[in-house]
Design a protein around this motif. Structure first.
Motif, short mmCIF file in Angstrom:
data_model
loop_
_atom_site.label_atom_id
_atom_site.label_comp_id
_atom_site.label_asym_id
_atom_site.label_seq_id
_atom_site.Cartn_x
_atom_site.Cartn_y
_atom_site.Cartn_z
N LEU A 103 27.92 22.40 28.99
CA LEU A 103 26.92 23.61 28.91
C LEU A 103 25.30 23.54 28.85
O LEU A 103 25.13 24.63 29.57
CB LEU A 103 26.97 23.13 27.03
N PHE A 104 24.83 22.29 28.85
CA PHE A 104 23.76 22.27 29.10
C PHE A 104 23.31 22.66 30.82
O PHE A 104 22.21 22.93 31.15
CB PHE A 104 22.58 20.87 28.68
N THR A 105 24.31 21.84 31.77
CA THR A 105 24.24 21.89 32.69
C THR A 105 24.43 23.95 33.32
O THR A 105 23.43 23.90 34.24
CB THR A 105 25.22 21.20 34.00
N ARG A 106 25.31 24.25 32.93
CA ARG A 106 24.98 26.05 32.66
C ARG A 106 24.06 26.37 32.53
O ARG A 106 23.68 27.17 33.27
CB ARG A 106 26.26 26.19 32.46
N LEU A 107 23.16 25.51 31.91
CA LEU A 107 22.51 26.52 30.80
C LEU A 107 20.86 26.44 31.43
O LEU A 107 19.60 26.97 32.12
CB LEU A 107 22.15 26.36 29.58
N TYR A 108 20.65 25.16 32.16
CA TYR A 108 19.26 24.49 32.59
C TYR A 108 19.55 23.90 33.76
O TYR A 108 17.90 24.11 34.20
CB TYR A 108 18.95 23.51 31.09
N GLN A 109 20.56 23.43 34.34
CA GLN A 109 20.27 23.34 35.52
C GLN A 109 19.54 23.84 36.94
O GLN A 109 18.84 23.45 37.71
CB GLN A 109 21.85 22.40 35.99
N SER A 110 19.63 25.52 36.49
CA SER A 110 19.29 26.62 37.98
C SER A 110 17.74 27.31 37.11
O SER A 110 17.54 28.49 37.22
CB SER A 110 19.77 27.52 38.01
N ASP A 111 17.37 26.78 35.96
CA ASP A 111 16.58 27.88 35.78
C ASP A 111 14.91 27.19 35.72
O ASP A 111 14.95 25.15 35.24
CB ASP A 111 17.30 27.27 33.79
N SER A 112 14.30 27.45 36.80
CA SER A 112 13.19 27.32 37.29
C SER A 112 11.83 26.95 36.38
O SER A 112 11.06 26.44 36.56
CB SER A 112 12.86 28.02 38.77
N ARG A 113 12.00 27.55 35.36
CA ARG A 113 11.28 26.77 34.18
C ARG A 113 11.25 25.44 33.87
O ARG A 113 9.78 25.55 33.14
CB ARG A 113 11.09 27.94 33.39
N PHE A 114 11.81 25.32 34.12
CA PHE A 114 12.02 23.66 33.33
C PHE A 114 12.03 22.90 34.52
O PHE A 114 13.39 22.82 35.16
CB PHE A 114 13.47 23.53 32.32
N ARG A 115 11.82 21.34 34.12
CA ARG A 115 11.48 20.42 34.90
C ARG A 115 12.80 19.77 34.82
O ARG A 115 13.78 19.25 35.74
CB ARG A 115 10.15 19.71 35.35
N HIS A 116 13.10 19.68 33.61
CA HIS A 116 15.12 18.72 33.03
C HIS A 116 15.11 19.23 31.61
O HIS A 116 13.90 19.29 31.09
CB HIS A 116 15.02 17.13 33.04
#
Length: 516
Positions: A103-116
């Motif tokens: 779930l977190f990979t799907r939500l944030y892995q491609s979000d360039s606003r966050f480093r991790h």
């Protein structure tokens, strides 16, 4: 002291006028413009920079607000709650970990606003953590990110304990976390979500402000971040400050203005003022030189010439320069006037001498005129008594000529008829002297006899013609003619005698004397 010496010279007046009416206003205007540009533009730029800073800070706050919205996504995802409920029923952590990691990979892995993105379970935060690297993590490896997370975890948990359902921000060695608690339907804590924000994305526009020496942003009690430069002592400076309030957080920003950069465009202004002052000085020197050469010096020469004439140097000549048509005209006029004054003075002097000589002769002629007339009358009476008619007539003619010379009536003009009586009396005496050797031809129309002529204008001329034209030859002819030409009376006296060398020389001297 000469009264004229108190009057200021033209050169001094000219200098004063130039300074007051030209140089001084230019200097004042340049100074006023400089002050207006530097102060007015500075204030205007400062307002413009403040608006730009507010706009960029507002843009950063909007981006932070979008990150807050992104932190709520897991709570709205049905798989998130379902996986947690299943874990509560069967206690299978492996399945929960796998489902949450997905779930977190799907939500944030491609979000360039966050480093991790990091999530730790409330039951065992140290061992039960999920870390997802984003595409903006840069060169950091998964191991390095996990190590940073483990070092930042205590501070994150301490902040999360104070948040309840709100969000908070935490700064750790340049890393800024967006922290919030994720809860189940009963508002029991499932875990803590920490999103490592890419500060370049959120506040990079503030760092790009060229006029800002340093920029700092505060997202909360533990989230003060220096975006650009070094953190100055804000209380000792006058930074631009602006606050953006959002529903879930408040962003405060400070920017220290680099006034050297702000006035970069005006660094050349002092040099420009110096160049203007130098140009004005050179122009002023050229103007003074021009006026001194073209106006002051020629006027000085004219004044010196006038002073020489005042001292009596009539006929003096000057050279005031030939650089301008006006002073050429004045110089020529001055020299011509000086020459005319000399000529007029000489002529008046000669006329004065002649007048005095005439007065002396008149005085001599007036010596006892009654005695002369009485004597002539006595001689005339005796000649008549003796029967000498010719002598009597000669005495009467002589008496007429003497009466004309004495001018007892003091009349400067007489009728031509009266003037002819004087001429006839003289001619009678002369004909008695020459007899038939002298011929007299008179051609005067009768209508001319009433014309007024200067007294004794004809007799002396006829006498001169007889003495110089007839006497040397012993005989000759004298002609007297008159005619009218318009409003003028023309009288001509002609003799057929010649001129001696002495007469020609005398005439030449008289001709030179009467020329202007």
């Amino acid at each position: 002291m000469d009264q004229n010496s108190r009057i200021p010279s033209l050169r001094r007046q000219m200098a004063l006028i130039i300074l007051l009416c030209w140089l001084l206003p230019v200097v004042i205007a340049a100074s006023a413009v400089g002050w207006y540009v530097l102060s007015g533009t500075g204030r205007g730029k400062e307002e413009a920079l403040s608006q730009q800073f507010q706009l960029n800070l507002q843009l950063g706050a909007d981006r932070v607000n979008s990150a807050v919205e992104a932190s709520r996504l897991p709570s709205y995802d049905p798989d998130f709650r379902e996986a947690w409920n299943q874990y509560r029923r069967d206690g299978e952590y492996t399945l929960l970990y796998r489902q949450y990691s997905s779930l977190f990979t799907r939500l944030y892995q491609s979000d360039s606003r966050f480093r991790h993105a990091a999530f730790c379970f409330s039951e065992d935060p140290a061992d039960m953590s999920i870390v997802v690297l984003s595409s903006s993590a840069g060169l950091l490896s998964s191991r390095q990110v996990r190590e940073q997370w483990q070092s930042d975890l205590p501070a994150v948990l301490a902040l999360a304990a104070e948040l309840d359902t709100s969000v908070g921000f935490l700064e750790r060695e340049g890393r800024v976390y967006l922290v919030r608690n994720l809860m189940d339907a009963d508002y029991r804590s499932i875990g803590v979500l920490a999103l490592a924000m890419d500060t370049d994305y959120f506040f990079g526009d503030l760092a790009l402000l060229p006029w800002a020496a340093s920029v700092a942003v505060d997202l909360g009690r533990d989230a003060a971040l220096v975006v650009k430069g070094d953190a100055p002592a804000w209380e000792e400076s006058r930074p631009l400050e602006y606050t953006v309030r959002q529903q879930d957080f408040t962003v405060r920003g400070w920017a220290a203005v680099d006034y050297g950069t702000l006035l970069e465009g005006f660094r050349t202004y002092p040099w420009l003022l110096g160049a203007m002052a130098l140009s004005l000085l050179l122009l002023l020197m050229l103007t003074f030189r021009f006026f001194r050469r073209k106006i002051s010096r020629p006027i000085q020469v004219l004044m010196e010439g006038a002073e020489r004439i005042h001292r009596g140097e009539l006929g003096c000549r000057i050279d005031a320069g030939r650089d301008s048509r006006e002073f050429v005209y004045l110089t020529e006029s001055f020299n011509q006037m000086s020459g005319q004054l000399r000529h007029q003075f000489d002529r008046l002097y000669q006329e004065e001498l002649a007048r005095r000589d005439a007065q002396i002769k008149a005085l001599q002629a007036h010596i006892n005129p009654h005695f002369l007339n009485n004597t002539l009358e006595t001689i005339n009476w005796q000649a008549r008594m003796s029967g000498d008619v010719d002598a009597s007539r000669m005495i009467e003619a002589l008496s007429t000529v003497l009466d004309a010379a004495l001018d007892r009536r003091s009349s400067p003009q007489v009728r031509l008829a009266e003037e002819m009586t004087y001429v006839s009396a003289y001619l009678y005496i002369v004909t008695q002297r020459f007899g038939e050797r002298l011929e007299v031809d008179v051609d005067l129309p009768e209508e001319l006899m009433d014309c007024l002529v200067p007294r004794l204008i004809l007799q002396p001329v006829i006498e001169n013609a007889v003495e110089h034209g007839i006497t040397p030859a012993g005989r000759g002819r004298v002609a007297l003619r008159g005619r009218r030409r318009g409003d003028r009376l023309i009288l001509e006296i002609e003799n057929n005698g010649g001129l001696s060398r002495e007469d020609e020389a005398h005439i030449a001297r008289l001709t030179v004397a009467v020329q202007p």
